[in-house]
Design an enzyme around this catalytic site. Structure first.
Site, PDB file in Angstrom:
ATOM      1  N   GLY A 185       0.835  -1.198   0.000  1.00 15.97           N
ATOM      2  CA  GLY A 185       0.000   0.000   0.000  1.00 15.97           C
ATOM      3  C   GLY A 185       0.869   1.246   0.000  1.00 15.97           C
ATOM      4  O   GLY A 185       0.519   2.290   0.552  1.00 15.97           O
ATOM      5  N   GLY A 188      -0.210   4.931  -0.883  1.00 13.47           N
ATOM      6  CA  GLY A 188      -1.325   5.523  -0.133  1.00 13.47           C
ATOM      7  C   GLY A 188      -0.895   6.682   0.747  1.00 13.47           C
ATOM      8  O   GLY A 188       0.273   7.089   0.764  1.00 13.47           O
ATOM      9  N   GLN A 189      -1.902   7.201   1.505  1.00  4.74           N
ATOM     10  CA  GLN A 189      -1.651   8.391   2.341  1.00  4.74           C
ATOM     11  C   GLN A 189      -0.547   8.130   3.356  1.00  4.74           C
ATOM     12  O   GLN A 189       0.336   8.964   3.551  1.00  4.74           O
ATOM     13  CB  GLN A 189      -2.950   8.772   3.082  1.00  4.74           C
ATOM     14  CG  GLN A 189      -2.845  10.032   3.904  1.00  4.74           C
ATOM     15  CD  GLN A 189      -4.041  10.284   4.821  1.00  4.74           C
ATOM     16  OE1 GLN A 189      -4.814   9.370   5.123  1.00  4.74           O
ATOM     17  NE2 GLN A 189      -4.183  11.503   5.284  1.00  4.74           N
ATOM     18  N   ASP A 228       2.631  -1.811  -4.570  1.00  5.25           N
ATOM     19  CA  ASP A 228       1.241  -1.359  -4.688  1.00  5.25           C
ATOM     20  C   ASP A 228       0.678  -1.873  -6.019  1.00  5.25           C
ATOM     21  O   ASP A 228       1.380  -2.513  -6.802  1.00  5.25           O
ATOM     22  CB  ASP A 228       1.171   0.179  -4.611  1.00  5.25           C
ATOM     23  CG  ASP A 228      -0.141   0.647  -3.962  1.00  5.25           C
ATOM     24  OD1 ASP A 228      -0.086   1.509  -3.061  1.00  5.25           O
ATOM     25  OD2 ASP A 228      -1.202   0.117  -4.356  1.00  5.25           O
ATOM     26  N   ASP A 284      -0.724  -7.402  -6.310  1.00  6.01           N
ATOM     27  CA  ASP A 284      -1.962  -7.369  -5.526  1.00  6.01           C
ATOM     28  C   ASP A 284      -1.712  -8.214  -4.279  1.00  6.01           C
ATOM     29  O   ASP A 284      -1.301  -9.367  -4.391  1.00  6.01           O
ATOM     30  CB  ASP A 284      -3.111  -7.965  -6.367  1.00  6.01           C
ATOM     31  CG  ASP A 284      -4.467  -7.850  -5.660  1.00  6.01           C
ATOM     32  OD1 ASP A 284      -5.462  -7.588  -6.360  1.00  6.01           O
ATOM     33  OD2 ASP A 284      -4.509  -8.008  -4.421  1.00  6.01           O
ATOM     34  N   TYR A 304     -15.233  -2.280   7.037  1.00  5.63           N
ATOM     35  CA  TYR A 304     -13.850  -1.874   7.324  1.00  5.63           C
ATOM     36  C   TYR A 304     -13.505  -2.152   8.789  1.00  5.63           C
ATOM     37  O   TYR A 304     -12.497  -2.773   9.096  1.00  5.63           O
ATOM     38  CB  TYR A 304     -13.709  -0.391   7.022  1.00  5.63           C
ATOM     39  CG  TYR A 304     -12.407   0.261   7.418  1.00  5.63           C
ATOM     40  CD1 TYR A 304     -12.373   1.223   8.441  1.00  5.63           C
ATOM     41  CD2 TYR A 304     -11.223  -0.034   6.779  1.00  5.63           C
ATOM     42  CE1 TYR A 304     -11.199   1.852   8.795  1.00  5.63           C
ATOM     43  CE2 TYR A 304     -10.035   0.601   7.123  1.00  5.63           C
ATOM     44  CZ  TYR A 304     -10.032   1.542   8.130  1.00  5.63           C
ATOM     45  OH  TYR A 304      -8.856   2.169   8.485  1.00  5.63           O
ATOM     46  N   LYS A 310     -10.894  -4.741  10.469  1.00  2.00           N
ATOM     47  CA  LYS A 310      -9.819  -4.276  11.355  1.00  2.00           C
ATOM     48  C   LYS A 310      -9.855  -5.033  12.687  1.00  2.00           C
ATOM     49  O   LYS A 310      -8.815  -5.432  13.212  1.00  2.00           O
ATOM     50  CB  LYS A 310      -9.906  -2.769  11.567  1.00  2.00           C
ATOM     51  CG  LYS A 310      -9.487  -1.940  10.356  1.00  2.00           C
ATOM     52  CD  LYS A 310      -8.052  -2.254   9.935  1.00  2.00           C
ATOM     53  CE  LYS A 310      -7.592  -1.451   8.734  1.00  2.00           C
ATOM     54  NZ  LYS A 310      -6.229  -1.817   8.294  1.00  2.00           N
TER      55      LYS A 310
HETATM   56  C1  VAH Z   1     -11.148   6.132   7.445  1.00  2.00           C
HETATM   57  N1  VAH Z   1      -9.060   7.382   7.550  1.00  2.00           N
HETATM   58  O1  VAH Z   1     -11.726   7.215   7.540  1.00  2.00           O
HETATM   59  C2  VAH Z   1      -9.678   6.092   7.871  1.00  2.00           C
HETATM   60  C3  VAH Z   1      -9.524   5.843   9.353  1.00  2.00           C
HETATM   61  C4  VAH Z   1     -10.386   6.312  11.654  1.00  2.00           C
HETATM   62  C5  VAH Z   1     -10.580   6.526  10.195  1.00  2.00           C
HETATM   63  O2  VAH Z   1      -9.458   4.485   9.644  1.00  2.00           O
HETATM   64  O3  VAH Z   1     -11.671   5.116   7.040  1.00  2.00           O
END
Ligand code: VAH
Length: 331
Positions: free
Chosen positions: A8, A11-12, A34, A54, A143, A147
């Site tokens: 990644g 990414g940011q 990436d 990937d 998400y 996590k």
């Molecule tokens: C998001 N920037 O907004 C991420 C982060 C706590 C937020 O995990 O999905």
């Protein structure tokens, strides 16, 4: 010499982490990975080594690890909260199979691993203020589910196989070098960028939802401090809470207006408001501070000034404005 792999990497977080790691270890010691080649920086192609792969392709990851004799992996590849709600199956696939491949390969090669979790693991039944390190975790997004699942997988690989995998629950991250993508907290970067360009901003969250946030330099420093810590000092092997700032869109807009008097922000909450409403406002990071010296440095004011200064510089460069025409950055 430590050979480090960053997935990644475009990414940011990845784009800034690679820079700092390459300063520390030398450019050739840090491999970027990436889905696409890294974007050119200031017109110059990004220096190799980089690999296009990937993370769902285990064989491709195995080849990279073997080819470069990798010793440490920062596995950042992930779909974030808002994108994950639009593509939940892909979010599960990328976030979970990618992590499982990395943990299995790290176990085979005895590698150290960093993997980012998020305050998205918390949900509506979690205390919203000063959220404890250990508490009810009932994420409401795919998400957040990936996590929390990932945290438990990392803890299992530590307990069952002795794998040295370490993790931080990042809050919303604010940075100017690489635009974030697909996050609920990305409003903050969007708002600062519009203000720096002299434009108004319509926020996709309401004015009063306060969320845990962090300036990227603190996130990078904290990540490296965790990875440098003595393994025996770590009492948390799912993922550490790491607090820094807590602010609402209205509080950020007010901080900006101190430096951009004419800036105006309006509010038009969309589906991301529901995500933000189920996240904490602040977290208790006592364990991170005690175990490995977590100590964020940037206040909301310092972050705002630094961000506006860098973003205005970027705007000037985009416009081709020479140095002699620069105004006082961030003032
Ligand atoms: C998001 N920037 O907004 C991420 C982060 C706590 C937020 O995990 O999905």
């Amino acid at each position: 010499m430590s050979r480090i792999l960053v997935t990644g990497a475009n990414g940011q977080i990845g784009s800034e982490l690679v820079e700092v790691l390459r300063e520390r270890h030398g450019p050739s010691q840090v491999v970027r990975l990436d889905l696409k080649p890294p974007p050119a920086a200031n017109g110059r192609p990004s220096s190799p080594p980089f690999e296009v792969a990937d993370v769902r392709n285990r064989d491709a990851l195995a080849d990279v690890i073997a080819h470069y004799e990798i010793e440490e992996i920062y596995h950042l590849a992930s779909l974030l909260s808002a994108t994950g709600e639009q593509h939940p199956d892909r979010a599960w696939d990328v976030n979970m199979s990618g992590l499982k491949h990395v943990l299995d390969l790290a176990r085979e090669h005895d590698l150290q691993v960093f993997w980012p979790s998020s305050i998205a693991v918390f949900g509506p039944s979690t205390p919203r203020h000063n959220t404890p390190q250990s508490t009810v975790l009932d994420p409401t997004t795919m998400y957040g589910v990936t996590k929390r699942s990932g945290e438990l997988l990392c803890q299992y690989y530590y307990r069952r196989h002795g794998l040295d995998v370490r993790s931080l629950r990042y809050p919303g991250l604010v940075s100017h070098k690489t635009a974030p993508g697909g996050g609920t907290t990305d409003y903050a970067v969007d708002m600062l960028a519009r203000a720096a360009a002299g434009e108004e901003y319509t926020c996709f969250l309401g004015p009063d939802v306060r969320l845990p946030m962090m300036y990227m330099p603190d996130a990078i420093a904290g990540t490296l401090a965790l990875m440098d810590a003595d393994a025996g000092a770590l009492s948390v092997r799912d993922s550490y809470n790491a607090g820094a700032l807590s602010f609402s869109p209205a509080e950020l807009a007010a901080a900006i207006q101190e430096h951009v008097p004419g800036f105006t922000c309006t509010y038009a909450p969309d589906e991301r408001q529901r995500i933000a409403d189920n996240w904490p406002a602040s977290v208790d990071d006592t364990a991170a501070r005690a175990d490995w010296g977590w100590a964020p440095e940037h206040s909301l004011e310092a972050m705002t000034v630094d961000m506006l200064s860098h973003l205005r510089e970027g705007t000037r460069e985009q416009r081709g404005v020479g140095r002699e025409e620069q105004g006082s950055p961030g003032a």
